[in-house]
Design a protein around this motif. Sequence first.
Motif, PDB file in Angstrom:
ATOM      1  N   THR A 107       0.807  -1.210   0.000  1.00  0.00           N
ATOM      2  CA  THR A 107       0.000   0.000   0.000  1.00  0.00           C
ATOM      3  C   THR A 107       0.847   1.270   0.000  1.00  0.00           C
ATOM      4  OG1 THR A 107      -0.187  -0.112   2.419  1.00  0.00           O
ATOM      5  CG2 THR A 107      -1.989  -1.086   1.109  1.00  0.00           C
ATOM      6  N   GLY A 108       2.100   1.189   0.399  1.00  0.00           N
ATOM      7  CA  GLY A 108       2.976   2.351   0.356  1.00  0.00           C
ATOM      8  C   GLY A 108       3.177   2.878  -1.051  1.00  0.00           C
ATOM      9  N   ALA A 109       2.955   2.036  -2.059  1.00  0.00           N
ATOM     10  CA  ALA A 109       3.099   2.451  -3.459  1.00  0.00           C
ATOM     11  C   ALA A 109       1.824   3.085  -4.017  1.00  0.00           C
ATOM     12  CB  ALA A 109       3.485   1.254  -4.315  1.00  0.00           C
ATOM     13  N   ALA A 110       0.764   3.067  -3.242  1.00  0.00           N
ATOM     14  CA  ALA A 110      -0.500   3.668  -3.691  1.00  0.00           C
ATOM     15  C   ALA A 110      -0.366   5.190  -3.733  1.00  0.00           C
ATOM     16  CB  ALA A 110      -1.630   3.264  -2.737  1.00  0.00           C
ATOM     17  N   PRO A 111      -1.217   5.855  -4.523  1.00  0.00           N
ATOM     18  CA  PRO A 111      -1.124   7.316  -4.588  1.00  0.00           C
ATOM     19  C   PRO A 111      -1.406   7.956  -3.232  1.00  0.00           C
ATOM     20  CG  PRO A 111      -2.872   6.468  -6.032  1.00  0.00           C
ATOM     21  CD  PRO A 111      -2.267   5.307  -5.351  1.00  0.00           C
ATOM     22  N   ALA A 112      -0.759   9.077  -2.992  1.00  0.00           N
ATOM     23  CA  ALA A 112      -1.013   9.833  -1.764  1.00  0.00           C
ATOM     24  C   ALA A 112      -2.439  10.364  -1.774  1.00  0.00           C
ATOM     25  CB  ALA A 112      -0.024  10.985  -1.660  1.00  0.00           C
ATOM     26  N   TRP A 113      -2.972  10.651  -0.602  1.00  0.00           N
ATOM     27  CA  TRP A 113      -4.338  11.166  -0.487  1.00  0.00           C
ATOM     28  C   TRP A 113      -4.519  12.429  -1.317  1.00  0.00           C
ATOM     29  CZ3 TRP A 113      -8.871   9.456   1.258  1.00  0.00           C
ATOM     30  CH2 TRP A 113      -9.904  10.388   1.376  1.00  0.00           C
ATOM     31  N   THR A 114      -3.519  13.283  -1.359  1.00  0.00           N
ATOM     32  CA  THR A 114      -3.634  14.530  -2.117  1.00  0.00           C
ATOM     33  C   THR A 114      -3.838  14.252  -3.603  1.00  0.00           C
ATOM     34  OG1 THR A 114      -1.228  14.671  -2.239  1.00  0.00           O
ATOM     35  CG2 THR A 114      -2.312  15.938  -0.494  1.00  0.00           C
ATOM     36  N   LEU A 116      -5.438  11.676  -4.796  1.00  0.00           N
ATOM     37  CA  LEU A 116      -6.834  11.259  -4.930  1.00  0.00           C
ATOM     38  C   LEU A 116      -7.746  12.480  -4.945  1.00  0.00           C
ATOM     39  CD1 LEU A 116      -7.061   8.242  -2.439  1.00  0.00           C
ATOM     40  CD2 LEU A 116      -6.683   8.156  -4.895  1.00  0.00           C
ATOM     41  N   ALA A 117      -7.439  13.438  -4.095  1.00  0.00           N
ATOM     42  CA  ALA A 117      -8.258  14.646  -4.017  1.00  0.00           C
ATOM     43  C   ALA A 117      -8.112  15.499  -5.271  1.00  0.00           C
ATOM     44  CB  ALA A 117      -7.874  15.450  -2.778  1.00  0.00           C
ATOM     45  N   ASP A 118      -6.899  15.520  -5.853  1.00  0.00           N
ATOM     46  CA  ASP A 118      -6.653  16.336  -7.048  1.00  0.00           C
ATOM     47  C   ASP A 118      -7.429  15.840  -8.260  1.00  0.00           C
ATOM     48  OD1 ASP A 118      -4.975  17.969  -5.634  1.00  0.00           O
ATOM     49  OD2 ASP A 118      -3.123  17.021  -6.370  1.00  0.00           O
ATOM     50  N   ASP A 119      -7.507  14.540  -8.459  1.00  0.00           N
ATOM     51  CA  ASP A 119      -8.214  13.981  -9.615  1.00  0.00           C
ATOM     52  C   ASP A 119      -8.918  12.686  -9.225  1.00  0.00           C
ATOM     53  OD1 ASP A 119      -9.257  13.285 -12.046  1.00  0.00           O
ATOM     54  OD2 ASP A 119      -7.345  13.188 -13.092  1.00  0.00           O
ATOM     55  N   PRO A 120     -10.128  12.776  -8.649  1.00  0.00           N
ATOM     56  CA  PRO A 120     -10.831  11.571  -8.200  1.00  0.00           C
ATOM     57  C   PRO A 120     -11.242  10.635  -9.334  1.00  0.00           C
ATOM     58  CG  PRO A 120     -12.221  13.504  -7.940  1.00  0.00           C
ATOM     59  CD  PRO A 120     -10.865  13.980  -8.371  1.00  0.00           C
ATOM     60  N   ARG A 121     -11.175  11.122 -10.590  1.00  0.00           N
ATOM     61  CA  ARG A 121     -11.491  10.219 -11.708  1.00  0.00           C
ATOM     62  C   ARG A 121     -10.371   9.223 -11.912  1.00  0.00           C
ATOM     63  NH1 ARG A 121     -11.800  14.196 -16.242  1.00  0.00           N
ATOM     64  NH2 ARG A 121     -10.226  15.074 -14.904  1.00  0.00           N
ATOM     65  N   GLU A 122      -9.138   9.604 -11.604  1.00  0.00           N
ATOM     66  CA  GLU A 122      -7.990   8.719 -11.806  1.00  0.00           C
ATOM     67  C   GLU A 122      -7.943   7.604 -10.769  1.00  0.00           C
ATOM     68  OE1 GLU A 122      -3.196   9.029 -11.716  1.00  0.00           O
ATOM     69  OE2 GLU A 122      -4.284  10.608 -12.762  1.00  0.00           O
ATOM     70  N   ALA A 123      -8.194   7.956  -9.518  1.00  0.00           N
ATOM     71  CA  ALA A 123      -8.214   6.964  -8.441  1.00  0.00           C
ATOM     72  C   ALA A 123      -9.190   7.436  -7.382  1.00  0.00           C
ATOM     73  CB  ALA A 123      -6.822   6.788  -7.854  1.00  0.00           C
ATOM     74  N   ARG A 124      -9.879   6.478  -6.763  1.00  0.00           N
ATOM     75  CA  ARG A 124     -10.816   6.843  -5.705  1.00  0.00           C
ATOM     76  C   ARG A 124     -10.870   5.734  -4.661  1.00  0.00           C
ATOM     77  NH1 ARG A 124     -14.861   6.106 -10.113  1.00  0.00           N
ATOM     78  NH2 ARG A 124     -15.827   4.108  -9.725  1.00  0.00           N
ATOM     79  N   THR A 125     -11.316   6.117  -3.492  1.00  0.00           N
ATOM     80  CA  THR A 125     -11.437   5.170  -2.396  1.00  0.00           C
ATOM     81  C   THR A 125     -12.716   5.469  -1.633  1.00  0.00           C
ATOM     82  OG1 THR A 125     -10.340   4.252  -0.435  1.00  0.00           O
ATOM     83  CG2 THR A 125     -10.103   6.627  -0.796  1.00  0.00           C
ATOM     84  N   LEU A 127     -12.643   4.953   1.604  1.00  0.00           N
ATOM     85  CA  LEU A 127     -12.111   5.186   2.944  1.00  0.00           C
ATOM     86  C   LEU A 127     -12.002   6.680   3.237  1.00  0.00           C
ATOM     87  CD1 LEU A 127      -9.231   2.559   2.798  1.00  0.00           C
ATOM     88  CD2 LEU A 127     -11.491   2.270   3.842  1.00  0.00           C
ATOM     89  N   ASP A 128     -12.042   7.029   4.502  1.00  0.00           N
ATOM     90  CA  ASP A 128     -11.792   8.415   4.871  1.00  0.00           C
ATOM     91  C   ASP A 128     -10.284   8.665   4.837  1.00  0.00           C
ATOM     92  OD1 ASP A 128     -10.599   8.191   7.757  1.00  0.00           O
ATOM     93  OD2 ASP A 128     -12.358   6.864   7.740  1.00  0.00           O
ATOM     94  N   GLN A 129      -9.889   9.931   4.871  1.00  0.00           N
ATOM     95  CA  GLN A 129      -8.485  10.301   4.721  1.00  0.00           C
ATOM     96  C   GLN A 129      -7.600   9.677   5.790  1.00  0.00           C
ATOM     97  OE1 GLN A 129      -7.705  14.525   4.612  1.00  0.00           O
ATOM     98  NE2 GLN A 129      -5.515  14.233   4.356  1.00  0.00           N
ATOM     99  N   LEU A 130      -8.001   9.713   7.032  1.00  0.00           N
ATOM    100  CA  LEU A 130      -7.174   9.183   8.118  1.00  0.00           C
ATOM    101  C   LEU A 130      -6.923   7.684   7.949  1.00  0.00           C
ATOM    102  CD1 LEU A 130      -5.733   9.861  10.758  1.00  0.00           C
ATOM    103  CD2 LEU A 130      -7.868   9.332  11.956  1.00  0.00           C
ATOM    104  N   THR A 131      -7.966   6.925   7.620  1.00  0.00           N
ATOM    105  CA  THR A 131      -7.825   5.478   7.433  1.00  0.00           C
ATOM    106  C   THR A 131      -6.953   5.170   6.225  1.00  0.00           C
ATOM    107  OG1 THR A 131     -10.002   5.150   8.433  1.00  0.00           O
ATOM    108  CG2 THR A 131      -9.094   3.311   7.150  1.00  0.00           C
ATOM    109  N   TYR A 132      -7.214   5.869   5.113  1.00  0.00           N
ATOM    110  CA  TYR A 132      -6.428   5.648   3.895  1.00  0.00           C
ATOM    111  C   TYR A 132      -4.948   5.900   4.154  1.00  0.00           C
ATOM    112  CZ  TYR A 132      -4.859   5.981  -0.949  1.00  0.00           C
ATOM    113  OH  TYR A 132      -4.196   5.774  -2.131  1.00  0.00           O
ATOM    114  N   GLU A 133      -4.639   7.029   4.766  1.00  0.00           N
ATOM    115  CA  GLU A 133      -3.235   7.363   5.023  1.00  0.00           C
ATOM    116  C   GLU A 133      -2.586   6.404   6.010  1.00  0.00           C
ATOM    117  OE1 GLU A 133      -3.473  11.539   6.045  1.00  0.00           O
ATOM    118  OE2 GLU A 133      -3.203  12.122   3.949  1.00  0.00           O
TER     119      GLU A 133
END
Length: 179
Positions: A107-114, A116-125, A127-133
């Motif tokens: 999971t360390g290779a997954a995109p950072a939360w920022t 996901l927030a910048d382009d939710p079409r590219e990747a989405r979750t 999970l809330d931010q705290l859990t995802y991070e």
Amino acid sequence: MRFALLGLALALAACAPEQVAETCDLTATRAIAFTPDGAQENVIARTIGPSCDKAIGLYVVTSEDHHPIWAWTAPMSRAFGDAYRPASPEEAQAFLDRWAQPETGATGAAPAWTALADDPREARTTLDQLTYEDIRARDLPMLCHVTGVARETCVFWEPGAAAASSYLERDVAAAGETP
């Protein structure tokens, strides 16, 4: 009278057209290493349906002792569009053989939360931010498998719960292309 009825039944059965049911009940299995305990898990990719163009797909990851730890399902033609248009059961089997090869990592290779927030079409979750991070920072085992045209779902292994859960869904690029 009994013989007459038996003869009539046999004559009708002989006149009835033979119905051969073609099905698309196919399976591909692959051994993988997903959990960190050194066990060997399995991926089972399966189609089930009256024909390959009407099949549903089932993607299951099982533990070494064959307990399901992750599952995903959808109608194949809707999920994969033109990427799944087999002209024969052999072509459907070839698709399953490729589909049963997930990517594993952490999971360390997954995109950072920022990201996901910048382009939710590219990747989405979901999970809330705290859990995802938290999951990303703990660098847990992650398995990604294709779930649509240029889309994949990634799940993570939570050792405290001894279970896999959805982590993110993201765009994937075809060979030689960028997402």
